[in-house]
Motif scaffolding. Structure first.
Motif, PDB file in Angstrom:
ATOM      1  N   LYS A  63    -110.042  -1.758  26.815  1.00 50.46           N
ATOM      2  CA  LYS A  63    -108.951  -0.870  27.215  1.00 50.46           C
ATOM      3  C   LYS A  63    -108.037  -1.549  28.225  1.00 50.46           C
ATOM      4  O   LYS A  63    -106.816  -1.406  28.177  1.00 50.46           O
ATOM      5  CB  LYS A  63    -109.514   0.432  27.798  1.00 50.46           C
ATOM      6  CG  LYS A  63    -110.338   1.264  26.823  1.00 50.46           C
ATOM      7  CD  LYS A  63    -109.524   1.695  25.622  1.00 50.46           C
ATOM      8  CE  LYS A  63    -110.283   2.649  24.713  1.00 50.46           C
ATOM      9  NZ  LYS A  63    -111.355   2.029  23.937  1.00 50.46           N
ATOM     10  N   ARG A  67    -104.020  -2.371  27.852  1.00 47.72           N
ATOM     11  CA  ARG A  67    -103.018  -1.958  28.846  1.00 47.72           C
ATOM     12  C   ARG A  67    -102.222  -3.164  29.351  1.00 47.72           C
ATOM     13  O   ARG A  67    -101.024  -3.044  29.608  1.00 47.72           O
ATOM     14  CB  ARG A  67    -103.701  -1.250  30.020  1.00 47.72           C
ATOM     15  CG  ARG A  67    -104.284   0.099  29.666  1.00 47.72           C
ATOM     16  CD  ARG A  67    -104.649   0.889  30.912  1.00 47.72           C
ATOM     17  NE  ARG A  67    -105.691   1.844  30.608  1.00 47.72           N
ATOM     18  CZ  ARG A  67    -106.978   1.673  30.876  1.00 47.72           C
ATOM     19  NH1 ARG A  67    -107.367   0.565  31.487  1.00 47.72           N
ATOM     20  NH2 ARG A  67    -107.864   2.583  30.549  1.00 47.72           N
ATOM     21  N   THR A 104    -107.558   5.119  25.557  1.00 57.02           N
ATOM     22  CA  THR A 104    -108.291   6.127  26.334  1.00 57.02           C
ATOM     23  C   THR A 104    -109.751   5.696  26.447  1.00 57.02           C
ATOM     24  O   THR A 104    -110.372   5.328  25.441  1.00 57.02           O
ATOM     25  CB  THR A 104    -108.212   7.511  25.666  1.00 57.02           C
ATOM     26  OG1 THR A 104    -108.605   7.405  24.298  1.00 57.02           O
ATOM     27  CG2 THR A 104    -106.790   8.059  25.732  1.00 57.02           C
ATOM     28  N   GLU A 144    -104.798   8.062  32.162  1.00 55.45           N
ATOM     29  CA  GLU A 144    -104.693   7.852  30.718  1.00 55.45           C
ATOM     30  C   GLU A 144    -104.114   9.075  30.020  1.00 55.45           C
ATOM     31  O   GLU A 144    -103.301   8.941  29.099  1.00 55.45           O
ATOM     32  CB  GLU A 144    -106.082   7.554  30.141  1.00 55.45           C
ATOM     33  CG  GLU A 144    -106.618   6.185  30.474  1.00 55.45           C
ATOM     34  CD  GLU A 144    -107.972   5.948  29.855  1.00 55.45           C
ATOM     35  OE1 GLU A 144    -108.341   4.775  29.659  1.00 55.45           O
ATOM     36  OE2 GLU A 144    -108.671   6.928  29.541  1.00 55.45           O
ATOM     37  N   ASN A 222     -99.803   2.387  33.309  1.00 54.33           N
ATOM     38  CA  ASN A 222    -100.850   1.501  32.802  1.00 54.33           C
ATOM     39  C   ASN A 222    -101.349   0.528  33.866  1.00 54.33           C
ATOM     40  O   ASN A 222    -102.527   0.158  33.867  1.00 54.33           O
ATOM     41  CB  ASN A 222    -100.352   0.746  31.568  1.00 54.33           C
ATOM     42  CG  ASN A 222    -100.332   1.632  30.338  1.00 54.33           C
ATOM     43  OD1 ASN A 222    -101.360   1.889  29.737  1.00 54.33           O
ATOM     44  ND2 ASN A 222     -99.154   2.111  29.971  1.00 54.33           N
TER      45      ASN A 222
END
Length: 249
Positions: A63, A67, A104, A144, A222
């Motif tokens: 994740k 980002r 997410t 998120e 982010n």
């Protein structure tokens, strides 16, 4: 009679002492046996937690990588706003597709950190980190959710206004890498939907105040999510280190 009574009292007292000693030994053996069972259960719980938190760490890193790509693409797009003469349509679309992601974090949820299992864990620091885990995750998820809402409610609408929806979707499905997919086979999600003949000219796209503002928002949210994720990453690593120290080979 006095001698016999004295002997009887001594005998009875000795019997009582032997019974008490027997009871204490039995209790000690029972406690030892229960502790042995608890240690076995603790090892089972620790090994399962080790697997789960290793998976949580891998997912979190994926994740964070996604980002970083969003931030990188958003910065490139803002530079395109500043220097529109140096921008190609295909490059613009590809960066928009990368910025369109909304990662997410969904860590593994189990009942291993319930009160009954936490009691088995003797390491106090590890026990505290495990009990605080849910609240630590909240900081990442809240940010998120804000970005995901922005992507689905604002970003998609802006792209549609500029006639870029089809082009960006095509690039998203065929050019972007999706680390969040369970099946990492790149061909599993590809589907050719073509490009649009209705997209706005570059000068109109690169003068959209809404799009420019959204890209700035993409960087802010982010980056904030990744800062929170870095702290969570450290927590997970500490949990894994403590678990490793407690697991017996």
């Amino acid at each position: 009679m006095e001698n016999k009574t004295g002997k009887y009292i001594k005998y009875a007292f000795g019997e009582i002492i032997l019974v008490v000693i027997g009871i204490l030994i039995a209790l000690q053996i029972n406690n030892w046996n229960e502790n042995r069972k608890d240690r076995i259960k603790e090892q089972v719980v620790l090994k399962q937690l080790q697997e789960d938190y290793q998976e949580n760490l891998i997912q979190l890193e994926e994740k964070m990588t996604t980002r970083d790509k969003i931030i990188f693409s958003a910065i490139k797009l803002l530079k395109a706003f500043d220097q529109p003469n140096e921008v190609a349509h295909d490059s613009l679309v590809k960066n928009l597709a990368n910025a369109f992601h909304d990662p997410t974090y969904d860590p593994i949820q189990n009942d291993l950190t319930s009160s009954s299992n936490l009691i088995l864990i003797r390491n106090k620091r590890l026990k505290r980190l495990l009990s605080n885990w849910s609240s630590d995750v909240v900081g990442v998820i809240e940010i998120e959710v804000n970005w995901s809402k922005t992507v689905n409610e604002e970003f998609a609408f802006i792209l549609a206004e500029l006639g870029l929806g089809r082009d960006v979707s095509n690039s998203f499905m065929n050019d972007s890498k999706h680390l969040w997919l369970l099946d990492k086979n790149e061909d599993s999600y590809k589907i050719e939907i073509g490009t649009s003949k209705l997209s706005a000219p570059l000068d109109e796209i690169l003068t959209s105040r809404k799009l420019e503002g959204l890209l700035g928002n993409a960087i802010t949210l982010n980056k904030a999510a990744n800062l929170q994720s870095e702290a969570l990453h450290n927590r997970i690593q500490e949990i894994l280190d403590l678990i490793d120290a407690e697991i017996k080979d």
